[in-house]
Motif scaffolding. Structure first.
Motif, mmCIF file in Angstrom:
data_model
loop_
_atom_site.group_PDB
_atom_site.id
_atom_site.type_symbol
_atom_site.label_atom_id
_atom_site.label_comp_id
_atom_site.label_asym_id
_atom_site.label_seq_id
_atom_site.Cartn_x
_atom_site.Cartn_y
_atom_site.Cartn_z
ATOM 1 N N TYR A 70 1.073 -1.322 0.148
ATOM 2 C CA TYR A 70 -0.569 0.213 -0.017
ATOM 3 C C TYR A 70 0.848 1.437 0.126
ATOM 4 O O TYR A 70 0.598 2.212 -0.254
ATOM 5 C CB TYR A 70 -0.869 0.224 1.092
ATOM 6 C CG TYR A 70 -2.994 -1.438 1.112
ATOM 7 C CD1 TYR A 70 -2.763 -0.324 0.387
ATOM 8 C CD2 TYR A 70 -2.540 -1.812 1.547
ATOM 9 C CE1 TYR A 70 -4.015 -1.515 -0.065
ATOM 10 C CE2 TYR A 70 -3.164 -2.708 1.282
ATOM 11 C CZ TYR A 70 -4.283 -2.792 0.464
ATOM 12 O OH TYR A 70 -5.378 -2.999 0.182
ATOM 13 N N MET A 73 1.055 1.867 -3.377
ATOM 14 C CA MET A 73 0.291 2.290 -4.220
ATOM 15 C C MET A 73 -0.300 3.775 -3.494
ATOM 16 O O MET A 73 -0.628 4.394 -4.540
ATOM 17 C CB MET A 73 -1.184 1.685 -3.323
ATOM 18 C CG MET A 73 -2.682 1.335 -4.029
ATOM 19 S SD MET A 73 -3.553 -0.072 -3.469
ATOM 20 C CE MET A 73 -4.774 1.161 -2.954
ATOM 21 N N HIS A 74 0.562 3.925 -2.768
ATOM 22 C CA HIS A 74 0.317 5.927 -2.161
ATOM 23 C C HIS A 74 0.908 6.229 -3.215
ATOM 24 O O HIS A 74 0.798 7.722 -3.837
ATOM 25 C CB HIS A 74 0.955 6.225 -1.258
ATOM 26 C CG HIS A 74 0.684 7.456 -0.507
ATOM 27 N ND1 HIS A 74 1.702 7.637 0.926
ATOM 28 C CD2 HIS A 74 -0.199 8.203 -0.741
ATOM 29 C CE1 HIS A 74 1.874 9.002 0.776
ATOM 30 N NE2 HIS A 74 0.198 9.239 0.401
ATOM 31 N N PHE A 77 -0.425 6.811 -6.415
ATOM 32 C CA PHE A 77 -1.672 7.988 -6.531
ATOM 33 C C PHE A 77 -1.229 9.192 -7.152
ATOM 34 O O PHE A 77 -1.732 10.247 -7.553
ATOM 35 C CB PHE A 77 -2.403 8.287 -5.593
ATOM 36 C CG PHE A 77 -3.816 6.743 -5.143
ATOM 37 C CD1 PHE A 77 -4.097 6.433 -6.648
ATOM 38 C CD2 PHE A 77 -4.377 6.868 -4.088
ATOM 39 C CE1 PHE A 77 -4.464 5.063 -6.239
ATOM 40 C CE2 PHE A 77 -5.332 5.378 -4.011
ATOM 41 C CZ PHE A 77 -6.102 5.246 -5.099
ATOM 42 N N LEU A 127 -10.231 2.283 -5.757
ATOM 43 C CA LEU A 127 -9.873 2.283 -4.105
ATOM 44 C C LEU A 127 -10.848 0.543 -4.039
ATOM 45 O O LEU A 127 -10.694 -0.108 -3.996
ATOM 46 C CB LEU A 127 -9.996 2.550 -3.180
ATOM 47 C CG LEU A 127 -9.219 3.997 -2.815
ATOM 48 C CD1 LEU A 127 -9.113 5.594 -1.940
ATOM 49 C CD2 LEU A 127 -7.867 3.272 -2.265
ATOM 50 N N THR A 158 -5.523 1.527 6.262
ATOM 51 C CA THR A 158 -4.579 1.943 5.182
ATOM 52 C C THR A 158 -5.850 1.970 3.834
ATOM 53 O O THR A 158 -4.893 3.089 3.751
ATOM 54 C CB THR A 158 -3.613 0.731 4.859
ATOM 55 O OG1 THR A 158 -3.646 0.217 6.002
ATOM 56 C CG2 THR A 158 -3.133 0.821 3.668
ATOM 57 N N TYR A 159 -6.639 2.082 4.213
ATOM 58 C CA TYR A 159 -7.735 2.565 2.942
ATOM 59 C C TYR A 159 -8.234 3.774 3.346
ATOM 60 O O TYR A 159 -7.726 5.035 2.326
ATOM 61 C CB TYR A 159 -8.701 1.445 2.623
ATOM 62 C CG TYR A 159 -8.860 0.312 2.049
ATOM 63 C CD1 TYR A 159 -9.056 0.523 0.071
ATOM 64 C CD2 TYR A 159 -8.424 -1.201 1.933
ATOM 65 C CE1 TYR A 159 -8.691 -0.223 -0.770
ATOM 66 C CE2 TYR A 159 -7.947 -1.418 0.474
ATOM 67 C CZ TYR A 159 -7.284 -1.003 -0.399
ATOM 68 O OH TYR A 159 -7.729 -2.220 -1.643
ATOM 69 N N LEU A 162 -5.520 5.762 2.263
ATOM 70 C CA LEU A 162 -4.717 5.897 1.181
ATOM 71 C C LEU A 162 -6.383 6.913 0.627
ATOM 72 O O LEU A 162 -5.899 8.209 -0.464
ATOM 73 C CB LEU A 162 -5.479 5.028 0.705
ATOM 74 C CG LEU A 162 -4.056 4.039 -0.040
ATOM 75 C CD1 LEU A 162 -4.430 2.858 0.150
ATOM 76 C CD2 LEU A 162 -2.663 4.153 -0.764
ATOM 77 N N GLY A 166 -5.398 10.615 -1.163
ATOM 78 C CA GLY A 166 -5.889 10.496 -2.607
ATOM 79 C C GLY A 166 -6.796 12.149 -2.924
ATOM 80 O O GLY A 166 -6.731 13.257 -3.754
ATOM 81 N N ASN A 221 3.213 12.326 3.984
ATOM 82 C CA ASN A 221 4.023 10.664 3.527
ATOM 83 C C ASN A 221 3.963 10.279 5.091
ATOM 84 O O ASN A 221 3.476 8.510 5.648
ATOM 85 C CB ASN A 221 4.892 10.077 2.849
ATOM 86 C CG ASN A 221 5.269 9.038 2.622
ATOM 87 O OD1 ASN A 221 3.967 7.917 2.454
ATOM 88 N ND2 ASN A 221 6.346 8.229 2.888
ATOM 89 N N PHE A 224 0.386 9.640 6.036
ATOM 90 C CA PHE A 224 0.023 8.373 5.790
ATOM 91 C C PHE A 224 0.355 6.845 6.354
ATOM 92 O O PHE A 224 -1.000 6.061 6.461
ATOM 93 C CB PHE A 224 -0.164 8.124 4.671
ATOM 94 C CG PHE A 224 -0.272 6.810 3.814
ATOM 95 C CD1 PHE A 224 -1.296 6.640 3.260
ATOM 96 C CD2 PHE A 224 0.893 5.839 3.604
ATOM 97 C CE1 PHE A 224 -2.153 5.373 2.458
ATOM 98 C CE2 PHE A 224 0.197 4.849 3.126
ATOM 99 C CZ PHE A 224 -1.248 3.953 2.568
ATOM 100 N N ALA A 228 -1.112 3.717 7.854
ATOM 101 C CA ALA A 228 -0.449 2.466 7.719
ATOM 102 C C ALA A 228 -0.360 1.159 8.277
ATOM 103 O O ALA A 228 -0.701 0.014 8.459
ATOM 104 C CB ALA A 228 0.366 2.475 6.433
#
Lengths: 262, 242
Positions: A70, A73-74, A77, A127, A158-159, A162, A166, A221, A224, A228
């Motif tokens: 993930y 994935m970040h 994005f 997502l 985590t979602y 994200l 995002g 980060n 985030f 995570a």
């Protein structure tokens, strides 16, 4: 604020993503990249698990795998979302449809919120598509091959992280799109902004005292990462919400000033 | 219906409109004439609340442009020089969107869209993507979007540009048909068009009103055509002694 206006514009903007192949291409590329990455991470994970059984490597949890996945994935994005926001206002300027919006009984706040919601809907769609990966992990570990499935709490937080990150990139991108008439300029400036907020974390390491604390708080980060790791901290939520609102506020100011600049 | 008093518009140092005044009673069609750069489009943009004036008192449909722009926007249909079209949308879909934006009652949207499509000759292209239409048809879609919410005031910036002779006649008749229920301001360079559609002419040059009169009064007394009158008025400054 007129909800009907927001709904009307939001619906058109959302559909507009699919008039051109842009949304399809980027959702496709995104899913493909994530799939390849997932595959490579999973094979590494399996290799480690196997070796650790013979005491040849430290054991790796499936949560560690998900975290690394993930984090990537970040990063994706950060690079992909500017392409979804670049057209939001530049197209309106180019086709002169801004004249239609500005002479319709629509407030600039309604326009800002509607456009933001349209881009956010695309993000949510991406997502949702990416949920295929944790679902796969659950099914895979249910068959007994893995050492227990991923921690659903961590996946959930985590979602959420994200989503917040995002939305922040979307808000930045939308602001730049309202400033310039060139899609390319909008993309480049969005990258630059996203990346700067990312780098703040690294810069903070070089700083000291209060400056370090401030930079670390502002680093996207770092914020985030706390999601995570499975913690939902109020300070992180406040960070994202306020930064998003600030970007939306600037977008609104930029739209309002258009009438005076023209 | 429209009242303009001492309208001034400055773009930075440059003054585009130097305090013009005129008024249009309900139901009248007036032609805004003048050479390129005279301030026609600027005036129209201000009347439609697209941009603010630098100073002056401007009232449209009984509302002030500074105090109640939202009320004016509901009541004005505006066609800019470049029609504001989403090229990737279909004609019907686009007109429906504009009707929603202009806050037409949901139950009436279908009827209004059908009505303007019919009257602007767009019935056969209703499902076409706007980007694939010819310039003349795009212009018709532009006119249709200005009329879709049945506005009290219609502001058309060069509505017949890019149309072929048959289309021009159709659109002229359409505009003429608006008289009575709608107040119309249109700008154009085609003088015969003004003679055929408008009751009155406001001629501006270099940001000032030169003539504000009925067509018969402008040309009639001197037994000249509107064209001759136009040339005489626009060039008079250079010839006449100060």
């Amino acid at each position: 604020m007129n909800m009907r206006n927001i709904l009307t514009i939001w619906k058109r903007e959302f559909k507009a993503y699919f008039y051109t192949p842009l949304a399809w291409v980027f959702i496709g590329i995104f899913t493909l990249l994530m799939g390849l990455m997932f595959w490579s991470f999973l094979s590494t994970y399996m290799e480690y698990t196997m070796r650790s059984q013979f005491g040849m490597a430290p054991s790796v949890t499936i949560d560690r795998l998900a975290e690394a996945f993930y984090a990537n994935m970040h990063v994706i994005f950060m690079f992909i979302l500017p392409f979804f926001t670049m057209r939001l206002f530049t197209e309106e300027s180019r086709q002169n449809t801004m004249a239609l919006l500005m002479t319709s009984p629509v407030r600039m706040w309604e326009l800002t919120i509607a456009k933001f919601k349209a881009a956010a809907s695309i993000l949510v769609l991406k997502l949702l598509v990416s949920l295929i990966f944790p679902i796969f992990l659950i099914l895979y570990s249910a068959k007994g091959a893995g050492a227990g499935g991923p921690d659903m709490g961590i996946v959930g937080s985590t979602y959420l992280g994200l989503l917040f990150a995002g939305l922040t990139y979307i808000a930045f991108g939308m602001f730049w799109s309202s400033i310039t008439e060139s899609q390319l300029v909008a993309v480049v400036l969005s990258f630059a902004t996203n990346f700067s907020f990312w780098l703040l974390g690294m810069w903070s390491q070089g700083a000291s005292g209060w400056l370090q604390a401030v930079l670390k708080q502002l680093a996207i980060n770092d914020q985030f990462q706390s999601f995570a790791k499975g913690t939902i901290e109020l300070s992180s939520v406040v960070y994202f919400v306020s930064i998003i609102f600030f970007a939306l506020f600037l977008t609104h100011r930029s739209l309002e000033s258009r009438a005076w600049r023209s | 219906m429209i009242e303009v008093q001492d309208l001034v518009k400055k773009y930075g140092e440059f003054t585009a409109v130097h305090g013009i005044s005129f008024s249009v009673p309900k139901g009248q069609i007036i032609g805004l004439l003048g050479p390129n750069g005279a301030g026609k489009s600027t005036t129209m943009k201000i009347l439609s609340c697209f941009m603010p004036a630098t100073s002056g008192v401007i009232k449209v449909a009984g509302y002030d442009v500074y105090d109640d722009p939202m009320e004016i926007k509901k009541r004005v249909g505006y066609l800019p020089e470049t029609p504001p079209l989403y090229l990737e949308m279909r004609v019907g879909e686009y007109l429906e969107y504009v009707a929603q934006l202009k806050q037409v009652e949901p139950g009436k949207i279908r009827d209004r869209v059908d009505y303007v499509a019919e009257h602007c000759g767009l019935k056969h292209n209703f499902k076409r993507v706007i980007g694939t239409l010819s310039k003349g048809y795009k212009q018709r879609v532009g006119i249709a979007q200005a009329l879709v919410h049945d506005p009290e005031v219609v502001i058309l910036d060069e509505p017949t540009v890019g149309l072929d002779p048959v289309q021009i006649i159709e659109i002229r008749n359409l505009i003429k048909g608006l008289a009575g229920n709608h107040t119309v301001i249109l700008s154009t360079h085609i003088l015969p068009e003004v003679v055929m559609t408008c009751e009155r002419v406001v001629l501006i040059d270099k940001g000032r009103v030169k003539v504000d009169d009925t067509i018969s009064n402008i040309a009639g007394g001197r037994s000249e055509t509107l064209e001759q009158a136009y040339v005489r008025i626009v060039t008079s400054e250079a010839v006449a002694p100060a």
